[in-house]
Write a protein that holds these residues in place. Structure first.
Motif, PDB file in Angstrom:
ATOM      1  N   THR A 316      34.160  36.548-101.449  1.00 13.92           N
ATOM      2  CA  THR A 316      32.810  36.922-101.048  1.00 13.92           C
ATOM      3  C   THR A 316      32.525  36.241 -99.715  1.00 13.92           C
ATOM      4  O   THR A 316      33.228  35.302 -99.312  1.00 13.92           O
ATOM      5  CB  THR A 316      31.760  36.468-102.071  1.00 13.92           C
ATOM      6  N   GLU A 317      31.501  36.703 -99.040  1.00 17.17           N
ATOM      7  CA  GLU A 317      31.156  36.091 -97.758  1.00 17.17           C
ATOM      8  C   GLU A 317      30.792  34.623 -97.934  1.00 17.17           C
ATOM      9  O   GLU A 317      31.182  33.771 -97.114  1.00 17.17           O
ATOM     10  CB  GLU A 317      29.998  36.850 -97.113  1.00 17.17           C
ATOM     11  N   ALA A 318      30.091  34.302 -99.001  1.00 15.21           N
ATOM     12  CA  ALA A 318      29.704  32.913 -99.252  1.00 15.21           C
ATOM     13  C   ALA A 318      30.930  32.034 -99.467  1.00 15.21           C
ATOM     14  O   ALA A 318      31.008  30.897 -98.957  1.00 15.21           O
ATOM     15  CB  ALA A 318      28.776  32.833-100.462  1.00 15.21           C
ATOM     16  N   GLU A 319      31.910  32.538-100.218  1.00 14.53           N
ATOM     17  CA  GLU A 319      33.129  31.766-100.451  1.00 14.53           C
ATOM     18  C   GLU A 319      33.913  31.558 -99.159  1.00 14.53           C
ATOM     19  O   GLU A 319      34.451  30.473 -98.894  1.00 14.53           O
ATOM     20  CB  GLU A 319      34.000  32.480-101.482  1.00 14.53           C
ATOM     21  N   ALA A 320      33.981  32.601 -98.347  1.00 17.13           N
ATOM     22  CA  ALA A 320      34.708  32.483 -97.084  1.00 17.13           C
ATOM     23  C   ALA A 320      34.036  31.479 -96.157  1.00 17.13           C
ATOM     24  O   ALA A 320      34.710  30.669 -95.503  1.00 17.13           O
ATOM     25  CB  ALA A 320      34.804  33.849 -96.413  1.00 17.13           C
ATOM     26  N   LYS A 321      32.720  31.512 -96.083  1.00 22.40           N
ATOM     27  CA  LYS A 321      32.008  30.549 -95.241  1.00 22.40           C
ATOM     28  C   LYS A 321      32.170  29.130 -95.770  1.00 22.40           C
ATOM     29  O   LYS A 321      32.252  28.167 -94.983  1.00 22.40           O
ATOM     30  CB  LYS A 321      30.526  30.920 -95.153  1.00 22.40           C
ATOM     31  N   ASP A 322      32.242  28.988 -97.079  1.00 22.82           N
ATOM     32  CA  ASP A 322      32.484  27.669 -97.656  1.00 22.82           C
ATOM     33  C   ASP A 322      33.878  27.160 -97.284  1.00 22.82           C
ATOM     34  O   ASP A 322      34.059  25.973 -97.002  1.00 22.82           O
ATOM     35  CB  ASP A 322      32.331  27.749 -99.177  1.00 22.82           C
ATOM     36  N   ASP A 323      34.872  28.054 -97.269  1.00 23.32           N
ATOM     37  CA  ASP A 323      36.214  27.691 -96.813  1.00 23.32           C
ATOM     38  C   ASP A 323      36.174  27.130 -95.395  1.00 23.32           C
ATOM     39  O   ASP A 323      36.761  26.084 -95.093  1.00 23.32           O
ATOM     40  CB  ASP A 323      37.128  28.923 -96.822  1.00 23.32           C
ATOM     41  N   ILE A 324      35.513  27.848 -94.532  1.00 22.24           N
ATOM     42  CA  ILE A 324      35.478  27.450 -93.122  1.00 22.24           C
ATOM     43  C   ILE A 324      34.771  26.108 -92.966  1.00 22.24           C
ATOM     44  O   ILE A 324      35.169  25.268 -92.136  1.00 22.24           O
ATOM     45  CB  ILE A 324      34.813  28.557 -92.287  1.00 22.24           C
ATOM     46  N   ALA A 360      29.848  44.941-101.232  1.00 24.08           N
ATOM     47  CA  ALA A 360      29.500  44.062-102.359  1.00 24.08           C
ATOM     48  C   ALA A 360      29.982  42.638-102.096  1.00 24.08           C
ATOM     49  O   ALA A 360      29.379  41.671-102.580  1.00 24.08           O
ATOM     50  CB  ALA A 360      30.108  44.603-103.648  1.00 24.08           C
ATOM     51  N   LEU A 361      31.074  42.492-101.337  1.00 24.34           N
ATOM     52  CA  LEU A 361      31.601  41.170-100.998  1.00 24.34           C
ATOM     53  C   LEU A 361      31.055  40.677 -99.659  1.00 24.34           C
ATOM     54  O   LEU A 361      30.723  39.494 -99.524  1.00 24.34           O
ATOM     55  CB  LEU A 361      33.136  41.221-100.949  1.00 24.34           C
ATOM     56  N   PHE A 362      30.998  41.565 -98.670  1.00 27.71           N
ATOM     57  CA  PHE A 362      30.497  41.221 -97.337  1.00 27.71           C
ATOM     58  C   PHE A 362      29.422  42.240 -96.964  1.00 27.71           C
ATOM     59  O   PHE A 362      29.740  43.324 -96.473  1.00 27.71           O
ATOM     60  CB  PHE A 362      31.637  41.249 -96.312  1.00 27.71           C
ATOM     61  N   PRO A 363      28.171  41.913 -97.193  1.00 32.77           N
ATOM     62  CA  PRO A 363      27.098  42.902 -96.963  1.00 32.77           C
ATOM     63  C   PRO A 363      27.006  43.380 -95.527  1.00 32.77           C
ATOM     64  O   PRO A 363      26.629  44.522 -95.273  1.00 32.77           O
ATOM     65  CB  PRO A 363      25.829  42.133 -97.375  1.00 32.77           C
ATOM     66  N   ASN A 364      27.340  42.513 -94.558  1.00 29.08           N
ATOM     67  CA  ASN A 364      27.170  42.871 -93.153  1.00 29.08           C
ATOM     68  C   ASN A 364      28.335  42.297 -92.358  1.00 29.08           C
ATOM     69  O   ASN A 364      28.341  41.114 -92.001  1.00 29.08           O
ATOM     70  CB  ASN A 364      25.842  42.337 -92.608  1.00 29.08           C
ATOM     71  N   PHE A 365      29.332  43.137 -92.081  1.00 38.78           N
ATOM     72  CA  PHE A 365      30.520  42.640 -91.385  1.00 38.78           C
ATOM     73  C   PHE A 365      30.228  42.257 -89.936  1.00 38.78           C
ATOM     74  O   PHE A 365      30.867  41.366 -89.385  1.00 38.78           O
ATOM     75  CB  PHE A 365      31.649  43.670 -91.442  1.00 38.78           C
ATOM     76  N   THR A 366      29.280  42.925 -89.309  1.00 42.38           N
ATOM     77  CA  THR A 366      28.938  42.551 -87.935  1.00 42.38           C
ATOM     78  C   THR A 366      28.431  41.118 -87.897  1.00 42.38           C
ATOM     79  O   THR A 366      28.787  40.330 -86.998  1.00 42.38           O
ATOM     80  CB  THR A 366      27.888  43.514 -87.365  1.00 42.38           C
ATOM     81  N   GLU A 367      27.623  40.760 -88.866  1.00 39.88           N
ATOM     82  CA  GLU A 367      27.124  39.390 -88.947  1.00 39.88           C
ATOM     83  C   GLU A 367      28.276  38.426 -89.246  1.00 39.88           C
ATOM     84  O   GLU A 367      28.314  37.307 -88.700  1.00 39.88           O
ATOM     85  CB  GLU A 367      26.044  39.300 -90.028  1.00 39.88           C
ATOM     86  N   TRP A 368      29.207  38.849 -90.092  1.00 41.53           N
ATOM     87  CA  TRP A 368      30.360  38.011 -90.423  1.00 41.53           C
ATOM     88  C   TRP A 368      31.207  37.729 -89.191  1.00 41.53           C
ATOM     89  O   TRP A 368      31.601  36.595 -88.925  1.00 41.53           O
ATOM     90  CB  TRP A 368      31.175  38.688 -91.513  1.00 41.53           C
TER      91      TRP A 368
END
Length: 841
Positions: A316-324, A360-368
């Motif tokens: 999920t986006e939250a998990e990926a940001k936590d990794d970083i 569902a995992l990354f609601p907004n890829f542009t923001e990601w």
């Protein structure tokens, strides 16, 4: 036409002068005649491209080919004069100062149903209209079946089996092979060559090259080991023209149905023969000629030498940001954070397209993407492509380029063409394997497989995207290095590929590759494939012990591309001790970034690999060709341990000629010899070459592009047993502005003298230097001059035997416990060229 006459009134000229003038005219005429670098006879052209490179070409359906092709990028060699040429019947002799070329040809067939006797094919794909083959009463009938089938490109027939299956209409095949009792034909005639024999001899008559027809898989690259053969040839086949815009949409009036790609002059029998000589200099000269002819491996963006991370997991986006956040808080250097296939939905064939992101995992890829770029990271997606039409057709090109470029427009930096999936795109001119609704991977058109073709499509799509935007971003993709997933001790010929494949970096070795196979493939590809950036999924497909990850991490640090992938290899998910050791290795990798970038330049312009097998330096030593060890960045002997069963593990290592200093304890061993070495998980066996230096940076930045190169360090290992001269070049971050460095060592009456000459930087950058002289026990630096001025020297004593130690510590750090002192000298910031001189007793 009026006749033109020439007359000389010789009564006014002395007879001797007339004789000299006439002789001069004749000489000029003969020189002009001899300046011709090619000869054409019937269906064959011979071009003397250089004293060591010859082209022998079978004329194509549209004539001889002078355009660039998929394989050949530059034929602008100076050429050499042809002294004489003689032809008679089927035979042609072409003589130059350096060699004589003999070519025997036969008459070109005129019958479209012409069949080659005793020939079959490798890797056939049958026409979907004849999945089991058919029965034919003659070769002509088999040919007619192929002619009436829109999917048939060639056919195989077996005489004497009437009433049985004896005719196989084919859509695709990779190569031909001698097979008694079989006949083979292809509809366009391009797979047949009139060239029957080529022999090249030197002026003494010694045979340098001999070729009977076309060899099996001769259109695939397997460059010889140093001094193992007097010559080598490649075959440009299949041969086709690639437009400047490549696989990006562009209407071509000449070839509208293929986006400007021209397949109409494809012809078997276009040979390029390299004369390799008898020494390393001539061998490397031929490698340079190959790079010029076929094109270089492009320069990588600087960030590519940093750490990459992906994990086959539905983040999920939250998990990926936590990794970083963990990478940052743990001071773990990282430059690339990518997503595997979870970026889009995969159910109901949604992964055939680019328009179904997994919101569902990354609601907004542009923001990601914005988040990643704000954190100084680059990113890429994994793509398993599914075709919508024939390759190079306007619909397929539009679909593929449109999907790839749309995501890069949003912020994606580049792509991973993942060949390893149940479906993939085929190469041009052949059907997808098992049909349009399935499109299994591993398609092949006359030897061009979809690993090489897909690499072209993705790399050139990324290239065209940035070119269209006017961006200076150096294109990069991640693609498969060859069809097989590599395994230990497989013969290197198994990863031979199309000769153009090295132009599309970088490459990974497939799934399930263990550490030994990773080492062997990386080492051999630098020699045989001209691929300097072959690497494996660092850590492997499964999560093993912490010790196993350390073995992998050490190898990837001192490898080509460092890319964690596969299972969960996040450093902080292991013990603090494991994470700390990984951090130390990553820091070593980032200290070596100046040397990596320099080596990447050498790989581009000369074809010399970053990871070099020993016989590229010592071809006269049998043990040097061992692919289980290598020379890293020209100066460090590395011998990875892949057995992770126990902590302390032993392996044998061949030590090359010269003095080599153990990077971990500082002891020196003199080669050539084979030794046994034992190391714990934390230490990869490696040795510094004495008589060398390494450019390093001490900047603590976690991103390559954030490093401060205003002061760099020269880690120097002087050797006074013989005179040494070594040259390197530094290329500035981003701009690649060049600074040349040289080190010379000599001995004078028991005093060792080290001299560094550093040129002014091309960009006029002001730069300071730390010079760290790694001395042998008992040695001392007694004098140091920086631009003629005496400066102070700091001598740093070795660490204690029980201290924790890592190499490449940087300015101010101590050497290993068995080493001598390090004499450290600082040269302050300056724009001008520098002269640094040291005396050692």
């Amino acid at each position: 036409m009026e006749e033109i006459k020439f007359s000389f009134k010789t009564s006014y000229w002395p007879r001797e002068m007339v004789r000299k003038v006439v002789a001069a005219i004749i000489l000029v005429f003969l020189l002009q005649l001899a300046s011709t670098a090619d000869v054409t006879y019937r269906s064959v052209r011979v071009q003397a491209l250089s004293p060591t490179l010859i082209r022998v070409e079978n004329v194509g359906p549209k004539g001889f080919e002078d355009r660039t092709t998929f394989v050949v990028q530059d034929r602008s060699f100076p050429g050499i004069p042809i002294v004489s040429s003689n032809s008679s019947g089927n035979d042609l002799f072409v003589k130059t100062q350096y060699y004589t070329v003999y070519v025997s040809q036969t008459t070109a067939p005129t019958d479209v149903c012409f069949a080659q006797q005793s020939v079959d094919v490798d890797n056939p794909t049958r026409s979907p209209n004849y999945p089991q083959g058919s029965s034919a009463s003659s070769a002509g009938d088999c040919c007619k079946a192929c002619q009436s089938d829109p999917f048939c490109n060639g056919w195989v027939y077996e005489p004497g089996a009437n009433g049985q299956i004896n005719c196989w209409p084919l859509n695709a095949w990779s190569s031909t092979k001698p097979t008694p009792g079989r006949l083979f034909g292809c509809l366009d005639g391009g797979c047949y060559t009139v060239i029957q024999k080529i022999i090249v001899t030197d002026p003494s008559g010694k045979v340098l090259y001999s070729q009977q027809g076309v060899g099996e898989n001769q259109n695939l690259l397997q460059w010889p080991s140093p001094l193992s053969a007097p010559s080598y040839s490649i075959l440009d086949f299949p041969r086709f023209f690639v437009p400047a815009w490549g696989p990006s949409p562009n209407w071509s009036p000449s070839f509208p149905d293929t986006n400007g790609y021209d397949f109409t002059n494809n012809q078997n029998g276009d040979f390029y023969i390299f004369l390799l000589g008898s020494n390393l200099q001539s061998y490397f000269n031929s490698r340079s000629e190959f790079v010029k002819l076929v094109g270089p491996t492009p320069l990588l963006p600087d960030f590519a030498y940093g750490t990459w991370f992906t994990y086959w997991y539905s983040y999920t986006e939250a998990e990926a940001k936590d990794d970083i956040a963990h990478w940052k808080s743990g001071n773990l250097p990282l430059d690339v954070y990518g997503l595997d296939m979870n970026w889009r939905n995969t159910s109901n064939d949604q992964d055939h397209y680019y328009s179904h992101p997994n919101t569902a995992l990354f609601p907004n890829f542009t923001e990601w993407f914005s988040f990643l770029h704000a954190n100084g990271l680059k990113t890429y997606f994994n793509d398993h492509p599914f075709p919508v039409d024939w390759q190079t057709s306007p619909s397929e090109v539009g679909f593929r380029f449109g999907g790839l470029s749309e995501w890069m427009e949003r912020g994606l930096d580049y792509w991973w063409f993942d060949h390893n999936w149940g479906f993939s795109i085929p190469p041009p001119n052949v059907l997808p394997v098992n049909g349009w609704t399935v499109s299994n991977t591993n398609g092949n058109w006359l030897g061009l497989d979809n690993a090489a073709w897909g690499s072209h499509v993705y790399f050139e799509s990324v290239t065209q995207f940035y070119k269209n935007k006017g961006s200076s971003f150096r294109p990069i993709t991640l693609t498969k290095f060859a069809l097989p997933d590599w395994r230990p001790n497989m013969p290197s010929i198994g990863h031979q590929e199309n000769p153009a494949h090295h132009r599309y970096p970088v490459w990974w070795t497939g799934d399930g590759v263990n550490l030994q196979a990773s080492v062997q493939s990386m080492v051999d590809c630098g020699v045989h494939d001209f691929k300097p950036f072959v690497h494996s999924d660092c850590g492997g497909d499964s999560r093993e012990s912490g010790g196993d990850l350390l073995r992998w991490t050490a190898h990837c640090t001192f490898g080509t591309i460092f890319r964690y992938h596969g299972s969960d290899h996040r450093p902080w998910t292991y013990t603090p001790e494991i994470e700390s050791t990984i951090r130390s290795y990553l820091n070593m990798r980032y200290k070596l970034i100046p040397a990596f970038i320099s080596a990447g330049q050498a790989a581009t312009y000369s074809g010399f690999p970053i990871v070099a097998r020993g016989d590229l330096f010592w071809p006269d030593q049998t043990a040097a060709s061992d692919n289980n060890q290598y020379i890293h960045l020209n100066n460090t002997l590395v011998a990875p341990i892949w057995d992770s069963t126990n902590n302390i593990t032993s392996r044998s290592v061949w030590v090359p000629p010269g003095q080599w200093q153990d990077a971990w304890d500082g002891s020196v061993v003199t080669g050539p010899k084979t030794i046994n070495v034992s190391k714990p998980y934390e230490q990869i066996p490696m040795w510094h070459k004495r008589g060398s230096f390494m450019m390093t940076v001490d900047s603590p930045a976690l991103r390559v592009e954030d490093q401060d190169w205003s002061v760099l360090t020269l880690e120097t290992f002087p050797d006074f047993t013989s005179s040494v001269f070594e040259q390197q070049s530094l290329y500035s971050l981003g701009s690649a502005s060049r600074t040349d460095l040289s080190m010379e060592t000599e001995s004078d009456n028991g005093v060792g003298i080290v001299t560094f000459r550093i040129s002014e930087a091309e960009d006029q950058a002001s730069r300071g230097w730390f010079v760290r002289l790694h001395l042998l026990p008992g040695q001392k630096c007694v004098s140091a001059l920086v631009d003629g001025a005496e400066v102070s020297v700091e001598h740093i004593a070795p660490v204690s035997a029980d201290a924790t130690f890592f190499p490449w510590g940087g300015a101010g750090t101590a050497p290993a416990h068995l080493a001598g002192h390090i004499a450290e000298v600082q040269a302050p910031l300056a724009k001008n060229s520098r002269l640094l001189q040291f005396k050692i007793k």
